[in-house]
Scaffold this active site. Structure first.
Site, PDB file in Angstrom:
ATOM      1  N   ARG A 216       0.849  -1.187   0.000  1.00  0.00           N
ATOM      2  CA  ARG A 216       0.000   0.000   0.000  1.00  0.00           C
ATOM      3  C   ARG A 216       0.889   1.244   0.000  1.00  0.00           C
ATOM      4  O   ARG A 216       1.967   1.248   0.595  1.00  0.00           O
ATOM      5  CB  ARG A 216      -0.916   0.029   1.233  1.00  0.00           C
ATOM      6  CG  ARG A 216      -1.955  -1.094   1.261  1.00  0.00           C
ATOM      7  CD  ARG A 216      -3.020  -0.873   0.216  1.00  0.00           C
ATOM      8  NE  ARG A 216      -4.075  -1.883   0.261  1.00  0.00           N
ATOM      9  CZ  ARG A 216      -4.087  -2.982  -0.476  1.00  0.00           C
ATOM     10  NH1 ARG A 216      -3.092  -3.215  -1.333  1.00  0.00           N
ATOM     11  NH2 ARG A 216      -5.085  -3.846  -0.376  1.00  0.00           N
ATOM     12  N   PRO A 300      -8.760   8.986   3.437  1.00  0.00           N
ATOM     13  CA  PRO A 300      -7.971   8.014   4.192  1.00  0.00           C
ATOM     14  C   PRO A 300      -7.467   6.837   3.362  1.00  0.00           C
ATOM     15  O   PRO A 300      -6.553   6.133   3.797  1.00  0.00           O
ATOM     16  CB  PRO A 300      -8.952   7.537   5.266  1.00  0.00           C
ATOM     17  CG  PRO A 300     -10.310   7.799   4.713  1.00  0.00           C
ATOM     18  CD  PRO A 300     -10.162   9.047   3.898  1.00  0.00           C
ATOM     19  N   GLY A 301      -8.015   6.631   2.183  1.00  0.00           N
ATOM     20  CA  GLY A 301      -7.551   5.524   1.360  1.00  0.00           C
ATOM     21  C   GLY A 301      -6.151   5.717   0.816  1.00  0.00           C
ATOM     22  O   GLY A 301      -5.471   4.736   0.473  1.00  0.00           O
ATOM     23  N   GLU A 305      -3.126  12.852   5.552  1.00  0.00           N
ATOM     24  CA  GLU A 305      -3.546  14.192   5.970  1.00  0.00           C
ATOM     25  C   GLU A 305      -4.765  14.120   6.883  1.00  0.00           C
ATOM     26  O   GLU A 305      -5.696  13.355   6.649  1.00  0.00           O
ATOM     27  CB  GLU A 305      -3.864  15.052   4.749  1.00  0.00           C
ATOM     28  CG  GLU A 305      -4.197  16.494   5.122  1.00  0.00           C
ATOM     29  CD  GLU A 305      -4.458  17.360   3.908  1.00  0.00           C
ATOM     30  OE1 GLU A 305      -3.960  18.490   3.883  1.00  0.00           O
ATOM     31  OE2 GLU A 305      -5.158  16.892   2.981  1.00  0.00           O
ATOM     32  N   GLU A 329       6.569  31.863   0.150  1.00  0.00           N
ATOM     33  CA  GLU A 329       5.965  30.578  -0.189  1.00  0.00           C
ATOM     34  C   GLU A 329       5.209  30.641  -1.519  1.00  0.00           C
ATOM     35  O   GLU A 329       4.431  29.753  -1.834  1.00  0.00           O
ATOM     36  CB  GLU A 329       5.014  30.142   0.937  1.00  0.00           C
ATOM     37  CG  GLU A 329       5.726  29.936   2.273  1.00  0.00           C
ATOM     38  CD  GLU A 329       4.771  29.574   3.401  1.00  0.00           C
ATOM     39  OE1 GLU A 329       3.566  29.366   3.116  1.00  0.00           O
ATOM     40  OE2 GLU A 329       5.218  29.496   4.549  1.00  0.00           O
TER      41      GLU A 329
END
Length: 374
Positions: A216, A300-301, A305, A329
């Protein structure tokens, strides 16, 4: 000769030193005469300065193996710190010890205020200990300077690990126990401001067995905040408009996004403090009241973050809209003042198409009557 080591700065914190060395450590109090410690300006660690009449407190460690020395050199070497033999004082007299001295930093680091160990422990101690796991994972794989160049990103991830340890209760989902996840290998094929990690992992299945080993990958981004300023008297919000690489790389012909104010939580900083800082940087707003909307993994897969979203009750007169951003930045951010009805229309039309802003808009719709009444 196996000399003792004297640690005066962050490695004086025994849990961090033990995380770096990978084992428990026995240490005794000691100090370096005619030296003082100051913060490196705008950084999370101190610098050692020669200063007559002062003393730098620390600890003395007498038994260091070759492996210990190699791991310490890796941890300190990337910052230009090198071991120097110096006379260190302890209660039974003086002893010669190796001291990591800021050879490079002494020439280009700007000095801040007096460094206080207890203050550092409270603000950064847990984050540094969590960071050490990721930092030392690169020991023997990458040169010290390459890892040190990403120190702030690795430290921010350590802070994310600390917050992740305060996970919500498990009342429905599987309650993970020791051994439910085993990692056979970890690789980091890309690491700059963000990183990608790849793991060979097995996990507990719902029938109690372990899954086959699978590979993964995940995008490693640190915890961040979003905040939507809302003026309940004028019934309007401030949103920001900026170019985003994600939509562009997807092939979106309109990669500018209408969003809530957003940004990373810096090391030593909490979510609310980050929200206030980002509001100043992106919109010139000094916020007071922050109302939590939700904290969550947006994807979440494939991503680590984690976001903390807020609504801020604040005054939004016409003059607050403008162009802002941190120049160093490359930020170019335009603020828009829009009515609540326009906000919801943009969500409905799809012009607002990022999850945190949509989620926050729906929260505001649910709570708007109460907030306006208050």
């Amino acid at each position: 000769m196996n000399r003792p080591y004297f640690f005066y700065g962050t490695l004086r914190h025994l849990p961090l030193l033990e995380a770096v060395l990978g084992h428990e450590v026995v240490a005794t109090p000691a100090w370096l005469a005619d030296h003082a410690l100051y913060w490196v300006k705008d950084r999370s660690f101190p610098i050692l300065i020669e200063e007559p009449g002062t003393r730098a407190e620390g600890i003395l460690v007498t038994a260091c193996s070759e492996s210990d020395v190699a791991r310490m050199d890796f941890f300190e070497g990337g910052f230009g710190f090198s071991g120097r033999v110096m006379e260190v004082m302890r209660h039974d007299g003086a002893v010669e010890a190796l001291v990591f001295h800021p050879e490079a930093c002494a020439h280009h680091c700007e000095r801040g205020g007096v460094w206080m160990f207890e203050q550092w422990q409270q603000q950064f101690g847990a984050e540094f200990v969590a960071m050490a796991k990721d930092y030392l994972a690169q020991f023997g794989l990458k040169p010290p300077r390459a890892v040190a160049a990403r120190f702030e990103q690795i430290l921010a991830r350590g802070a994310s690990r600390v917050r992740a340890g305060q996970a919500a209760a498990t009342t429905l989902r599987h309650h993970a126990a020791s051994g439910d996840v085993t990692v056979a290998a970890l690789r980091e094929p890309y690491a700059r401001f963000f990183a990608m990690e790849e793991i060979d992992v097995s996990f507990r299945r719902f029938d109690g067995s372990m899954s086959p080993q699978v590979t993964r990958a995940g995008f490693i981004a640190c915890d961040a905040v979003t905040v939507l300023p809302y003026d309940p008297l004028r019934d309007r919000v401030l949103v920001v408009d900026q170019f985003r690489a994600g939509p562009y790389l997807r092939g979106d012909p309109q990669p500018w996004q209408i969003e809530a104010i957003a940004g990373r939580i810096d090391p030593g900083e909490g979510p609310e403090a980050a929200a206030r800082r980002e509001a100043v940087e992106e919109a010139g707003l000094a916020l007071t009241d922050l109302l939590p909307v939700a904290s969550y993994y947006p994807t979440p897969g494939c991503s680590a973050e984690y976001l903390y979203s807020f609504v801020a009750l604040t005054d939004l007169p016409d003059a607050v809209a403008g162009v802002f951003g941190v120049e160093g930045e490359a930020e170019d951010i335009r603020g828009h003042l829009i009515s609540f009805d326009r906000l919801m229309a943009l969500v409905g039309s799809g012009e607002i198409s990022n999850a945190p802003t949509i989620l926050t808009a729906f929260w505001l719709a649910q709570n708007r009557e109460r907030l306006r009444g208050g």
